[in-house]
Design a protein around this motif. Structure first.
Motif, PDB file in Angstrom:
ATOM      1  N   ALA A  87       6.387  -9.318   2.133  1.00 16.65           N
ATOM      2  CA  ALA A  87       6.707 -10.141   3.297  1.00 16.65           C
ATOM      3  C   ALA A  87       5.841  -9.797   4.501  1.00 16.65           C
ATOM      4  N   VAL A  88       5.204  -8.628   4.466  1.00 18.38           N
ATOM      5  CA  VAL A  88       4.375  -8.209   5.601  1.00 18.38           C
ATOM      6  C   VAL A  88       3.104  -9.054   5.628  1.00 18.38           C
ATOM      7  N   PRO A  89       2.748  -9.646   6.765  1.00 17.71           N
ATOM      8  CA  PRO A  89       1.529 -10.460   6.845  1.00 17.71           C
ATOM      9  C   PRO A  89       0.287  -9.651   6.483  1.00 17.71           C
ATOM     10  N   THR A  90      -0.662 -10.318   5.860  1.00 14.77           N
ATOM     11  CA  THR A  90      -1.876  -9.643   5.422  1.00 14.77           C
ATOM     12  C   THR A  90      -2.625  -9.018   6.591  1.00 14.77           C
ATOM     13  N   ALA A  91      -2.632  -9.710   7.733  1.00 17.70           N
ATOM     14  CA  ALA A  91      -3.333  -9.182   8.908  1.00 17.70           C
ATOM     15  C   ALA A  91      -2.745  -7.851   9.346  1.00 17.70           C
ATOM     16  N   ALA A  92      -1.417  -7.731   9.284  1.00 13.73           N
ATOM     17  CA  ALA A  92      -0.771  -6.470   9.657  1.00 13.73           C
ATOM     18  C   ALA A  92      -1.124  -5.371   8.666  1.00 13.73           C
ATOM     19  N   VAL A  93      -1.156  -5.725   7.379  1.00 12.50           N
ATOM     20  CA  VAL A  93      -1.522  -4.748   6.354  1.00 12.50           C
ATOM     21  C   VAL A  93      -2.940  -4.239   6.582  1.00 12.50           C
ATOM     22  N   VAL A  94      -3.838  -5.153   6.938  1.00 13.92           N
ATOM     23  CA  VAL A  94      -5.234  -4.777   7.171  1.00 13.92           C
ATOM     24  C   VAL A  94      -5.351  -3.813   8.338  1.00 13.92           C
ATOM     25  N   LEU A  95      -4.597  -4.059   9.402  1.00 13.58           N
ATOM     26  CA  LEU A  95      -4.621  -3.147  10.544  1.00 13.58           C
ATOM     27  C   LEU A  95      -4.145  -1.757  10.152  1.00 13.58           C
ATOM     28  N   ILE A  96      -3.098  -1.717   9.310  1.00 16.51           N
ATOM     29  CA  ILE A  96      -2.595  -0.424   8.844  1.00 16.51           C
ATOM     30  C   ILE A  96      -3.645   0.279   7.999  1.00 16.51           C
ATOM     31  N   TRP A  97      -4.285  -0.468   7.117  1.00 14.26           N
ATOM     32  CA  TRP A  97      -5.310   0.115   6.258  1.00 14.26           C
ATOM     33  C   TRP A  97      -6.471   0.672   7.078  1.00 14.26           C
TER      34      TRP A  97
END
Length: 261
Positions: A87-97
């Motif tokens: 459910a987490v947006p891909t953009a948020a995941v990318v920032l975390i990565w």
């Protein structure tokens, strides 16, 4: 519609896109060009390597976790938490990565505190494992739920009967539980295989269209060909990849049907 049927055979690489729309049959020249393209071969190699490593790891780790969680009533109410990564947006995941795997990110800061040297996670061979971690994190919870659904369909009476007959937990798992998981195992394998091709979004946003060579997947080269309007290569490669996908699913289905006979 006829002009689009001819696009896979159009020599787009040598002519303009407008000329390609008119179409000209060129046999297997486009397929020959695709299979001699070094970028395509590298992308195929990396994609096969990613699937060969990521898919078994996902199936094995999620199965072990689901076995540990099975029977824990307090944890059953947390099933929605398992789906949170999806459910987490891909953009948020990318920032975390980026925060974690950047040269000056959190992971290297932790390594430095232990007296270890920093790792260029996104610019070295370690980038492959960044992809694997992303794939596992994204799909682990969903796969665990599917495993738990399969485990709940295994009758407790069969396991109890096996224990009464002197079977160990190890024997009970391989001779009672695992055979009962075969139907859901097929579904999980196919879905996990298809989901392995969705990791491109994170890889593209983290490292761009031309990432470190170990992160260069089939989706990257398709994106680059589309940007350059090299429709002939895209169409020829898409036909070949579709045949491979369909053959894989049919062979897997055939294998499962033999096991059930």
């Amino acid at each position: 519609m006829a002009i689009f049927v001819l696009i896979p055979f159009a020599d787009v690489g040598k002519r303009s896109f407008q000329t390609a729309v008119t179409g000209k049959f060129c046999g297997i020249a486009n397929y020959r060009e695709v299979f001699t393209n070094q970028a395509f071969l590298a992308a195929v190699k990396n994609t096969l390597k990613f699937v060969a490593v990521g898919l078994p790891l996902l199936l094995l780790i999620s199965l072990v976790i689901s076995l540990a969680l099975n029977g824990c009533k307090k944890i059953r109410g947390l099933k929605s938490v398992y789906l949170l990564p999806m459910a987490v947006p891909t953009a948020a995941v990318v920032l975390i990565w980026k925060m974690m795997f950047h040269v000056n990110g959190l992971i290297n800061a932790g390594l430095a505190s232990l007296g270890l040297s920093a790792v260029d996670w996104l610019g070295s061979d370690a980038s492959f494992w960044v992809l694997i971690i992303s794939y596992l994190w994204k799909n682990m919870g969903y796969t665990i739920i599917l495993w738990l659904a399969g485990l709940h369909n295994v009758p407790e009476e069969l396991k109890e009967a096996a224990r009464v007959d002197g079977a160990s937990e190890f024997q009970c798992f391989f001779h009672v539980v695992l055979p009962g998981l075969k139907p859901v195992l097929y579904t999980i394998t196919v879905l996990s295989f298809l989901n392995s091709f969705k990791v491109f979004r994170e890889a593209y946003l983290v490292a761009g269209a031309y990432p470190q060579q170990n992160m260069y997947l089939l989706q990257h080269i398709f994106n680059n060909w589309f940007t350059k309007l090299e429709i002939d290569k895209m169409a020829a490669a898409a036909v070949c990849i579709t045949i491979v996908f369909v053959a894989f699913v049919l062979l897997l289905q055939r294998f499962w049907e033999k096991q059930e006979d």
